[in-house]
Scaffold this active site. Sequence first.
Site, PDB file in Angstrom:
ATOM      1  N   TYR A 482       0.843  -1.202   0.000  1.00 53.24           N
ATOM      2  CA  TYR A 482       0.000   0.000   0.000  1.00 53.24           C
ATOM      3  C   TYR A 482       0.879   1.254   0.000  1.00 53.24           C
ATOM      4  CZ  TYR A 482      -3.854   3.157   0.907  1.00 53.24           C
ATOM      5  OH  TYR A 482      -4.774   4.166   0.799  1.00 53.24           O
ATOM      6  N   SER A 562      -6.459   0.784  -4.489  1.00 60.57           N
ATOM      7  CA  SER A 562      -6.572   2.217  -4.260  1.00 60.57           C
ATOM      8  C   SER A 562      -5.193   2.854  -4.411  1.00 60.57           C
ATOM      9  CB  SER A 562      -7.182   2.471  -2.881  1.00 60.57           C
ATOM     10  OG  SER A 562      -7.617   3.791  -2.747  1.00 60.57           O
ATOM     11  N   ASP A 646     -17.712   3.086  -7.966  1.00 57.91           N
ATOM     12  CA  ASP A 646     -16.632   3.597  -7.125  1.00 57.91           C
ATOM     13  C   ASP A 646     -16.598   5.116  -7.255  1.00 57.91           C
ATOM     14  OD1 ASP A 646     -14.361   4.224  -5.721  1.00 57.91           O
ATOM     15  OD2 ASP A 646     -13.128   2.644  -6.605  1.00 57.91           O
ATOM     16  N   HIS A 681     -15.849   1.141  -3.925  1.00 55.98           N
ATOM     17  CA  HIS A 681     -14.425   1.069  -3.619  1.00 55.98           C
ATOM     18  C   HIS A 681     -14.059  -0.178  -2.816  1.00 55.98           C
ATOM     19  CE1 HIS A 681     -10.602   3.098  -3.835  1.00 55.98           C
ATOM     20  NE2 HIS A 681     -10.415   3.015  -2.531  1.00 55.98           N
TER      21      HIS A 681
END
Length: 720
Positions: A482, A562, A646, A681
């Site tokens: 991430y 993301s 999303d 999302h």
Amino acid sequence: MKKYIIPFSMALIFVACKEETKKESVAVTYPQTKKVDTVDTYFGVEVSDPYRWLEDDRSAETEDWVKRQNKVTFDYLDNIPFRKALKERLSALWNYEKVGAPFKEGDYTYFYKNDGLQNQYVVYRFKTGEDPGTAEVFLDPNTFKEDGTISLGGLSFSEDGKTAAYSISEGGSDWRKVLVMNAETKQVVEDTLVDIKFSGLSWKGNEGFYYSSYDKPEGSELSAKTDQHKLYYHKLGAPQQEDKLIFGGVPAEKHRYVNGYVTQDNKYLVVTAKTSTSGNKLFIRDLEDPNGKFVTVLDHTDSDTFVLDNVGTKLILVTNLNAPNQKIVTVDAANPTPNNWVELIPETQNVLTASTGGGFIFTEYMVDAVSKVLQYDYNGKLIREVDLPGVGSAGGFSAKKDESELYYSFTNYVTPGSIYKYDIKNGTSELYRKPAIDFNPENYESKQVFYTSKDGTKIPMIITHKKGLKLDGKNPTILYGYGGFNISLTPSFSITNAVWMEQGGVYAVPNLRGGGEYGKEWHKAGTKMQKQNVFDDFIAAAEYLIANNYTSPDYLAVRGGSNGGLLVGAAMTQRPDLMKVALPAVGVMDMLRYHTFTAGAGWAYDYGTAEDSKEMFEYLKGYSPVHNVKAGVEYPATLVTTGDHDDRVVPAHSFKYAAELQEKQAGNNPVLIRIETDAGHGAGTPITKTIEEYADIFGFTLYNMGYEVLPQKVNDKVKE
């Protein structure tokens, strides 16, 4: 060793070893994607945007493109011989009772439970002090819509527990509706509140509650920019049109994220106001004074600071102002500015997360991404270190002041999440709920290593796999990352990862810069003009796994969602030679335009924007995945995933990236995009959709690593 029966037909596909099941990649014919002549100019530099038309999520043309792309994708996935077996195994492993930690409201004790494969968790309750076996259904989101695509968001109770407000999401959207119900009769008692987004629900006694929202945007509700957040107060019985604006709405002082909450004693309203995802102003209002005005605690956004609790007029604050790893301070509400702060619990070398329960403060510290929890009294005296069940992630040390016990969760990569009951006074824990899951942690191992990134920084990574793994460079491996927004990746169990590891897969998670594992400085080291550090850390993790024979480029997949989707997009365009499969999910792929959609402008703390300066524009363009796909390069087999609803990272990011890859890809590695309908999302996605998606992701990954059957027998033993 725990064993289980699998059908004979399924058993057959586990038999062959991976050396005998290599296959050649098959070319895919992609749908034609038209190009337009859109050009933007940044600081005198022209940048073409040939797929700009895909940003229009309301056009029939975009809808047709989505349908054509999905047809190609699902035609490909339908031909993966073991896709069905993966779905069956995911369903089987998922099918166990999952129960959340209980919490008390009014006369009842509530808890969330999922019987196994229910699309959404159900809220149950029983009279406090009675047998939990008498629990009844309080709220069942599975009844909201048959396919499970309307999910429960927040649930908040009035002080006396007799009224509840809850939010729902339709199709995964961040926009919420709020319903108010009589908790005794379970009947909805008011008209539905609408157009609420990025909001908590915080009650003022029993009279009403505070919530946050934006004005309805012009144009598409899913993609139009939203940047003026406001706090409202809803009085029970009044129509929403009469809800009072409490904070925000001043054009000259826009705040993209405003949150309001009431202290447990109902004395103060606390408001945090942010222009980006990091840093907040802080204000309080004395609710006991009918003419009370907001008092400023902090008038700048140079820190993340919030009110943890209060004792009368004494506020207890958690802050990283001049304390990157956070500390706890106290101050009198009459003069709450930083020059009057008194240190209660000092900053340490480890990052602090704080909560309260039973009149005590609990501080959870991350020690190399692993939990350590201490208990303090309100005078800052250390009472004890909480004895945790093992090495992993603990959370949930929270309860009301008058409670004598609380419940916390514990998990790691090989330990399914269990709930423990903690005696606040005596400091003893007892197991409250342990899931009965068809997974034996004793067959797996999880260890932390430290590797060196490009600039010499040491990065921790946890690697998990079956015991006895042969380090021959041929193990299918997922590297997940991430690296952003001060978010920490701590060890936690995942059903999907368990299925991956059952197949002999390795699951590796590095704690990249940009995250919060080592405090604010670690976060800042992966932002703006230092964002490349995050990609370098991720690439170095892949190189470590390869150098130490966990895997090799033919057996390595990279995955992230993301901001992690951006990570994957940047890594695969910078080092396409390093991995066989790329799995970017709901990614931020167009770094020149991300801030023009929904609340994207609030991400500028981490990214900067192309409008800030020529230097920032050039830096963003230098790694933006959409702008760095080059013709004639052989990119890894890629499965882009997104949702058509999303409205946080709009699907246009993924659409444009997939179009660029499909046009310019060399070789036969497929580039597909899987666009889930009625999904956003990620939050609230029905279990059925989640299982189908992971069967497709794992199936695509293994198939493109060369497997025509699943790589290993389940638990190395098949009962026919």
